[in-house]
Design a protein around this motif. Structure first.
Motif, PDB file in Angstrom:
ATOM      1  N   GLU A 148      74.831   5.353   3.550  1.00 16.66           N
ATOM      2  CA  GLU A 148      73.642   5.151   4.379  1.00 16.66           C
ATOM      3  C   GLU A 148      73.664   6.086   5.585  1.00 16.66           C
ATOM      4  O   GLU A 148      72.654   6.684   5.949  1.00 16.66           O
ATOM      5  N   LYS A 149      74.832   6.231   6.219  1.00 12.57           N
ATOM      6  CA  LYS A 149      74.937   7.092   7.393  1.00 12.57           C
ATOM      7  C   LYS A 149      74.808   8.567   7.016  1.00 12.57           C
ATOM      8  O   LYS A 149      74.194   9.340   7.742  1.00 12.57           O
ATOM      9  N   VAL A 150      75.354   8.956   5.866  1.00 14.76           N
ATOM     10  CA  VAL A 150      75.206  10.344   5.410  1.00 14.76           C
ATOM     11  C   VAL A 150      73.732  10.646   5.145  1.00 14.76           C
ATOM     12  O   VAL A 150      73.226  11.713   5.513  1.00 14.76           O
ATOM     13  N   LYS A 151      73.037   9.707   4.557  1.00 13.31           N
ATOM     14  CA  LYS A 151      71.591   9.880   4.303  1.00 13.31           C
ATOM     15  C   LYS A 151      70.853  10.037   5.632  1.00 13.31           C
ATOM     16  O   LYS A 151      69.992  10.905   5.777  1.00 13.31           O
ATOM     17  N   TYR A 152      71.196   9.200   6.605  1.00  5.64           N
ATOM     18  CA  TYR A 152      70.572   9.278   7.927  1.00  5.64           C
ATOM     19  C   TYR A 152      70.815  10.651   8.555  1.00  5.64           C
ATOM     20  O   TYR A 152      69.890  11.265   9.097  1.00  5.64           O
ATOM     21  N   LYS A 160      65.246  16.591   3.985  1.00  4.15           N
ATOM     22  CA  LYS A 160      66.690  16.361   3.971  1.00  4.15           C
ATOM     23  C   LYS A 160      67.470  17.660   4.062  1.00  4.15           C
ATOM     24  O   LYS A 160      67.105  18.672   3.478  1.00  4.15           O
ATOM     25  N   THR A 161      68.533  17.587   4.795  1.00  4.26           N
ATOM     26  CA  THR A 161      69.456  18.702   4.962  1.00  4.26           C
ATOM     27  C   THR A 161      70.572  18.574   3.928  1.00  4.26           C
ATOM     28  O   THR A 161      70.997  17.469   3.604  1.00  4.26           O
ATOM     29  N   LYS A 162      71.046  19.700   3.432  1.00  3.86           N
ATOM     30  CA  LYS A 162      72.153  19.682   2.481  1.00  3.86           C
ATOM     31  C   LYS A 162      73.419  19.210   3.195  1.00  3.86           C
ATOM     32  O   LYS A 162      73.732  19.667   4.290  1.00  3.86           O
ATOM     33  N   VAL A 163      74.148  18.300   2.577  1.00  2.00           N
ATOM     34  CA  VAL A 163      75.388  17.766   3.140  1.00  2.00           C
ATOM     35  C   VAL A 163      76.565  18.312   2.336  1.00  2.00           C
ATOM     36  O   VAL A 163      76.569  18.239   1.111  1.00  2.00           O
ATOM     37  N   VAL A 164      77.538  18.855   3.041  1.00  6.32           N
ATOM     38  CA  VAL A 164      78.753  19.351   2.414  1.00  6.32           C
ATOM     39  C   VAL A 164      79.925  18.580   3.019  1.00  6.32           C
ATOM     40  O   VAL A 164      80.109  18.585   4.234  1.00  6.32           O
ATOM     41  N   TYR A 197      80.320  15.966  12.255  1.00 10.03           N
ATOM     42  CA  TYR A 197      79.652  16.981  11.443  1.00 10.03           C
ATOM     43  C   TYR A 197      79.121  18.119  12.304  1.00 10.03           C
ATOM     44  O   TYR A 197      78.912  17.984  13.497  1.00 10.03           O
ATOM     45  N   PHE A 198      78.923  19.223  11.637  1.00 13.76           N
ATOM     46  CA  PHE A 198      78.366  20.421  12.245  1.00 13.76           C
ATOM     47  C   PHE A 198      77.060  20.706  11.535  1.00 13.76           C
ATOM     48  O   PHE A 198      77.002  20.680  10.304  1.00 13.76           O
ATOM     49  N   TYR A 199      76.015  20.963  12.305  1.00 10.77           N
ATOM     50  CA  TYR A 199      74.715  21.292  11.711  1.00 10.77           C
ATOM     51  C   TYR A 199      74.427  22.761  11.938  1.00 10.77           C
ATOM     52  O   TYR A 199      74.368  23.237  13.071  1.00 10.77           O
ATOM     53  N   ASN A 200      74.231  23.487  10.857  1.00 10.85           N
ATOM     54  CA  ASN A 200      73.909  24.905  10.913  1.00 10.85           C
ATOM     55  C   ASN A 200      72.387  25.026  10.801  1.00 10.85           C
ATOM     56  O   ASN A 200      71.830  24.875   9.721  1.00 10.85           O
ATOM     57  N   GLU A 201      71.731  25.280  11.930  1.00 12.56           N
ATOM     58  CA  GLU A 201      70.275  25.336  11.947  1.00 12.56           C
ATOM     59  C   GLU A 201      69.704  26.457  11.078  1.00 12.56           C
ATOM     60  O   GLU A 201      68.627  26.308  10.506  1.00 12.56           O
ATOM     61  N   GLU A 202      70.429  27.561  10.976  1.00  4.10           N
ATOM     62  CA  GLU A 202      69.948  28.675  10.155  1.00  4.10           C
ATOM     63  C   GLU A 202      69.928  28.325   8.668  1.00  4.10           C
ATOM     64  O   GLU A 202      69.012  28.684   7.955  1.00  4.10           O
ATOM     65  N   LYS A 203      70.965  27.629   8.209  1.00  6.93           N
ATOM     66  CA  LYS A 203      71.071  27.305   6.790  1.00  6.93           C
ATOM     67  C   LYS A 203      70.492  25.942   6.453  1.00  6.93           C
ATOM     68  O   LYS A 203      70.304  25.607   5.300  1.00  6.93           O
ATOM     69  N   LYS A 204      70.273  25.109   7.473  1.00  9.42           N
ATOM     70  CA  LYS A 204      69.766  23.747   7.315  1.00  9.42           C
ATOM     71  C   LYS A 204      70.668  22.934   6.415  1.00  9.42           C
ATOM     72  O   LYS A 204      70.362  22.243   5.559  1.00  9.42           O
ATOM     73  N   GLU A 240      68.727  13.384   6.994  1.00  4.81           N
ATOM     74  CA  GLU A 240      67.305  13.300   7.361  1.00  4.81           C
ATOM     75  C   GLU A 240      67.069  13.566   8.846  1.00  4.81           C
ATOM     76  O   GLU A 240      65.950  13.915   9.244  1.00  4.81           O
ATOM     77  N   ASN A 241      68.108  13.382   9.667  1.00  6.51           N
ATOM     78  CA  ASN A 241      67.987  13.518  11.123  1.00  6.51           C
ATOM     79  C   ASN A 241      69.200  14.232  11.705  1.00  6.51           C
ATOM     80  O   ASN A 241      69.920  13.652  12.521  1.00  6.51           O
ATOM     81  N   PRO A 242      69.463  15.463  11.317  1.00  2.02           N
ATOM     82  CA  PRO A 242      70.718  16.119  11.707  1.00  2.02           C
ATOM     83  C   PRO A 242      70.885  16.377  13.203  1.00  2.02           C
ATOM     84  O   PRO A 242      72.009  16.528  13.677  1.00  2.02           O
ATOM     85  N   LEU A 243      69.812  16.407  13.954  1.00  2.00           N
ATOM     86  CA  LEU A 243      69.908  16.727  15.373  1.00  2.00           C
ATOM     87  C   LEU A 243      69.900  15.493  16.279  1.00  2.00           C
ATOM     88  O   LEU A 243      70.014  15.627  17.498  1.00  2.00           O
TER      89      LEU A 243
END
Length: 80
Positions: free
Chosen positions: A40-44, A3-7, A73-80, A47-50
Motif C-alpha cells: 500500500e505504501k509503495v503504491k502511495y 504512477k512512477t516506476k518503482v525499483v 527512496y530517491f525520486y528521479n524527476e527526469e526519469k520519473k 502515485e505521490n513521489p514528491l
C-alpha cells in the motif's frame, strides 16, 4: 500525476525478506498484514513521489501505517 516506476534495490529486497521472515515465524497473519501495508505504501509513493519529506541528501522517507518501518527512496524527476 500518473504512477512512477518503482525499483527496489537488492539491499532493500534483502531487508524486506528478513522482516517478512521474522513476522512469518511469529504469526502467519502478521506477514500478510505487513506485506499489505508495505505494498500500500509503495503504491502511495508511486502515485505521490514528491509528497514525503526529504530526510537526507535527496532521499525521502514514507512510514508504514501499521508497522515500525519506513521506506527510504530517491525520486528521479527526469526519469520519473
Amino acid at each position: 500525476m500518473k504512477k512512477t516506476k518503482v525499483v527496489i534495490t537488492e539491499n532493500a529486497d534483502f531487508d524486506l525478506t528478513q522482516i517478512a521472515d521474522w513476522y512469518n515465524e511469529r504469526n502467519k497473519k502478521l506477514i500478510r498484514l505487513f506485506l499489505s501495508d508495505f505494498k500500500e505504501k509503495v503504491k502511495y509513493i508511486s502515485e505521490n513521489p514528491l509528497v514525503c519529506e526529504i530526510r537526507y541528501e535527496n532521499f525521502r522517507i514514507a512510514y508504514l501505517k501499521k508497522f515500525p518501518f519506513g521506506i527510504h527512496y530517491f525520486y528521479n524527476e527526469e526519469k520519473k
